[in-house]
Design a protein around this motif. Structure first.
Motif, mmCIF file in Angstrom:
data_model
loop_
_atom_site.group_PDB
_atom_site.id
_atom_site.type_symbol
_atom_site.label_atom_id
_atom_site.label_comp_id
_atom_site.label_asym_id
_atom_site.label_seq_id
_atom_site.Cartn_x
_atom_site.Cartn_y
_atom_site.Cartn_z
ATOM 1 N N THR A 81 116.611 21.157 -13.635
ATOM 2 C CA THR A 81 117.712 20.861 -14.558
ATOM 3 C C THR A 81 117.329 21.308 -15.964
ATOM 4 N N GLU A 82 116.053 21.077 -16.334
ATOM 5 C CA GLU A 82 115.589 21.433 -17.684
ATOM 6 C C GLU A 82 115.486 22.933 -17.910
ATOM 7 N N THR A 83 115.554 23.724 -16.839
ATOM 8 C CA THR A 83 115.528 25.182 -16.978
ATOM 9 C C THR A 83 116.866 25.801 -16.579
ATOM 10 N N ASN A 84 117.909 24.952 -16.524
ATOM 11 C CA ASN A 84 119.237 25.421 -16.114
ATOM 12 C C ASN A 84 119.204 26.086 -14.737
ATOM 13 N N ALA A 85 118.356 25.538 -13.872
ATOM 14 C CA ALA A 85 118.198 25.998 -12.480
ATOM 15 C C ALA A 85 117.615 27.397 -12.376
ATOM 16 N N TRP A 136 103.764 25.673 -16.375
ATOM 17 C CA TRP A 136 104.338 25.545 -17.715
ATOM 18 C C TRP A 136 105.270 26.730 -17.934
ATOM 19 N N VAL A 137 106.430 26.494 -18.521
ATOM 20 C CA VAL A 137 107.400 27.566 -18.759
ATOM 21 C C VAL A 137 107.966 27.479 -20.170
ATOM 22 N N ARG A 138 108.479 28.616 -20.625
ATOM 23 C CA ARG A 138 109.209 28.676 -21.877
ATOM 24 C C ARG A 138 110.179 29.842 -21.795
ATOM 25 N N GLY A 139 111.203 29.813 -22.623
ATOM 26 C CA GLY A 139 112.194 30.888 -22.600
ATOM 27 C C GLY A 139 113.590 30.361 -22.875
ATOM 28 N N THR A 140 114.537 31.260 -22.931
ATOM 29 C CA THR A 140 115.913 30.880 -23.286
ATOM 30 C C THR A 140 116.560 29.884 -22.321
ATOM 31 N N ARG A 146 106.296 14.147 -24.554
ATOM 32 C CA ARG A 146 105.479 14.171 -23.333
ATOM 33 C C ARG A 146 105.657 15.473 -22.559
ATOM 34 N N ALA A 147 106.861 16.050 -22.631
ATOM 35 C CA ALA A 147 107.184 17.200 -21.786
ATOM 36 C C ALA A 147 106.753 18.535 -22.377
ATOM 37 N N PHE A 148 106.598 18.606 -23.702
ATOM 38 C CA PHE A 148 106.306 19.894 -24.330
ATOM 39 C C PHE A 148 104.900 19.929 -24.918
ATOM 40 N N GLU A 149 104.295 21.108 -24.824
ATOM 41 C CA GLU A 149 102.965 21.347 -25.369
ATOM 42 C C GLU A 149 102.960 22.716 -26.041
ATOM 43 N N ALA A 150 102.953 22.716 -27.376
ATOM 44 C CA ALA A 150 102.924 23.963 -28.148
ATOM 45 C C ALA A 150 104.039 24.924 -27.719
ATOM 46 N N GLY A 151 105.229 24.382 -27.506
ATOM 47 C CA GLY A 151 106.371 25.220 -27.153
ATOM 48 C C GLY A 151 106.549 25.464 -25.671
ATOM 49 N N TRP A 152 105.590 25.029 -24.857
ATOM 50 C CA TRP A 152 105.676 25.192 -23.404
ATOM 51 C C TRP A 152 106.177 23.908 -22.762
#
Length: 236
Positions: A20-24, A70-74, A89-95
């Protein structure tokens, strides 16, 4: 996968991973890769970056080793709505820390292993709830199975399972333990088994409501038969 090729003549299977947090959006795999490597969830989407990290140190693990994804992106959320504690808790340096454990093979295919919270540490041994659930589902007469950890005074945690028999079948913990021993190590066999008339509760996504099931087991009065692995109890 031979059966898949034989049954589906005009269609090809595929699968993927997302949250859900990555829009699937996350990983995706389709035939022929899926037929060749059915244990993989595919390669990372071009819309995001992905790392496999040691959960404790935050350092990338070696290729082929298991770590947290760990993921990051639009596609990834920026924060949880009105919940700064969860965001922190969920984010670490943007990840974004997904809580999923996986490894990446030499073809850059991602293989998801388990959820961090679904690892039971029993006397120093890491037990995968998914692996134990798979072993239970291989046992004859088992319709549904959910595995989780429960507090244990000496071992730290013990492996517990709630099982629903198939219609018309009668299961005993002794027979289930004996049969699942062919697919699981001794330390992975549940020491506490609940036989439930079923079906087990699920959340909106269709997954088992493991938190509710675990809490129900915790509230059931304990008995010597169950704690020493010789018997079973019921939730209802």
């Amino acid at each position: 996968m031979l059966a898949t090729r034989e049954v589906f003549h005009n269609a090809m299977p595929g699968t993927g991973w997302g949250m859900t947090e990555t829009n699937a959006i996350g990983t995706q795999i389709a035939a022929p890769d899926y037929l060749e490597v059915p244990t993989s969830s595919g390669r990372c989407s071009v819309l995001m970056d992905m790392r496999i990290v040691d959960p404790g140190s935050g350092v990338d693990v070696a290729s082929g080793q298991v770590g947290e994804v760990w993921v990051r992106g639009t596609p990834v959320i920026r924060e949880y709505w009105n919940n700064p504690e969860a965001t922190e808790r969920a984010f670490e340096a943007g990840w974004f820390r997904t809580g999923d454990l996986a490894r990446v093979d030499r073809r850059e295919l991602v293989h998801f292993v388990d959820r961090i919270k679904d690892i039971v540490i029993r006397g120093g041994e890491n037990v995968s709830c998914l692996k134990v659930e798979d072993a239970l589902h291989r046992c004859s007469g088992v319709a549904e199975a959910v595995v989780f950890g429960l507090p244990h005074e000496r071992l730290g945690e013990e492996v517990a399972a709630v099982i629903v028999p198939q219609a018309g079948r009668r299961l005993t913990p002794e027979r289930v333990r004996e049969e699942m021993g062919g697919w699981a190590g001794r330390f992975e066999v549940p020491s506490r088994i609940v036989i439930e008339r079923g079906p087990l509760p699920r959340v909106g996504s269709g997954k088992f409501d493991k938190r509710r099931i675990r809490q129900a087991v915790l509230t059931v009065s304990s008995c010597d038969e169950v704690s020493n692995g010789a018997g079973a109890e019921r939730l209802s």
